[in-house]
Design an enzyme around this catalytic site. Structure first.
Site, short mmCIF file in Angstrom:
data_model
loop_
_atom_site.label_atom_id
_atom_site.label_comp_id
_atom_site.label_asym_id
_atom_site.label_seq_id
_atom_site.Cartn_x
_atom_site.Cartn_y
_atom_site.Cartn_z
N VAL A 1 -33.27 -31.75 7.67
CA VAL A 1 -32.95 -33.10 7.68
C VAL A 1 -34.23 -34.06 7.66
O VAL A 1 -34.62 -34.80 6.49
CB VAL A 1 -31.99 -33.50 8.50
CG1 VAL A 1 -31.99 -35.19 8.22
CG2 VAL A 1 -30.58 -32.85 8.67
N TYR A 2 -34.93 -33.80 8.32
CA TYR A 2 -36.49 -34.26 8.47
C TYR A 2 -37.12 -34.22 7.27
O TYR A 2 -37.69 -35.18 6.55
CB TYR A 2 -37.18 -34.00 9.83
CG TYR A 2 -38.47 -34.85 10.00
CD1 TYR A 2 -38.29 -36.03 10.59
CD2 TYR A 2 -39.75 -34.51 9.38
CE1 TYR A 2 -39.56 -37.00 10.55
CE2 TYR A 2 -41.05 -35.16 9.42
CZ TYR A 2 -40.62 -36.48 10.20
OH TYR A 2 -41.97 -36.98 10.29
#
Length: 260
Positions: free
Chosen positions: A153-154
């Protein structure tokens, strides 16, 4: 001459604080946005030669985003620095829903909405700089599991920042407004420490050098700046490959998919 007015998110520490200090030294009036009011006020007090407004909000919330977006729309900003961030380094399967939502909101929704709010005024005035702080992890997607710790996600939020800035820069051609993204590697700030990560033994760039690279990259006309990449042709090769893949598509099914 109208004074320059810059809004910096995530200004209470690290790269955001370094941006505030550098821009103040260059004569910019500032709006400093962050969650920790006491740190913002201490920073403002240390910048006596320019006008500084402190806005203590949480950009992980709709109210926080709306508050800052209103400022972006109402004030004659010459520059917007989307720097606020949270780490939450972990595989998606281990990432709690609340942390996933916070990460997406701070790194994707907030920069998008603040940029959207600032744009009309900048276009009307015929000048403005939109800068987002991302990171080299944006380019790490093809890495095998053995090479990189997983943080899907990052990494996705940083890749979004790169693609959005590139596309927005093209959309703004001829308006006098430009969009940019800076992609540092590991930086010597408290960003990782708040998650319990000890990177003291890892070579790290200073936040001040990241700011120098970002501002210099803007002057050089770079849409994507990479402070730690000596050979910029490496990035240009990535961009050419992206466009080659985009241009190589066809409405006809590729032969490798026809055997099934």
């Amino acid at each position: 001459m109208t004074p320059s007015l810059t809004l910096v998110t995530g200004a209470s520490s690290g790269i955001g604080k370094a941006f505030a200090e550098r821009l103040a030294a260059d004569g910019h009036d500032l709006i400093l946005v962050g969650r920790r009011r006491e740190r913002l006020e201490a920073l403002a007090a240390a910048l006596p030669d320019v006008r500084v407004r402190v806005v203590a909000v949480d950009l992980a919330t709709d109210d926080g985003i709306d508050t800052v977006a209103e400022l972006c729309a109402e004030l004659p900003l010459t520059m917007l620095v989307n720097n606020a961030g949270v780490a939450h380094y972990m595989p998606l399967a281990d990432l709690p829903a609340a942390k996933a939502r916070e990460l997406l909101t701070v790194k994707t929704v907030a920069p998008t909405m603040l940029t959207r709010a600032a744009l009309p005024g900048m276009i009307e005035r015929g000048t403005g700089i939109l800068l987002t702080v991302a990171g080299m992890i944006a380019f790490a997607g093809p890495a095998p599991a053995s090479l990189m710790p997983r943080r899907a996600v990052y990494a996705g939020t940083l890749a979004h920042a790169v693609a959005m800035s590139q596309t927005l820069h093209a959309e703004l051609d001829g308006t006098g407004v430009t969009a940019h993204v800076v992609c540092p590697g590991v930086v010597a700030t408290e960003f990782h420490e708040v998650q319990g990560m000890d990177l003291s033994a890892v070579p790290r760039m200073s936040a001040a050098d990241v700011v120098t690279a970002a501002l210099t990259g803007i002057r050089l006309g770079e849409t994507v700046s990479a402070p730690g990449v000596e050979d910029y042709h490496l990035l240009e090769e990535v961009f050419r490959a992206d466009l080659a893949a985009f241009g190589g598509q066809s409405p006809k099914l590729a032969s490798r998919y026809q055997s099934g």
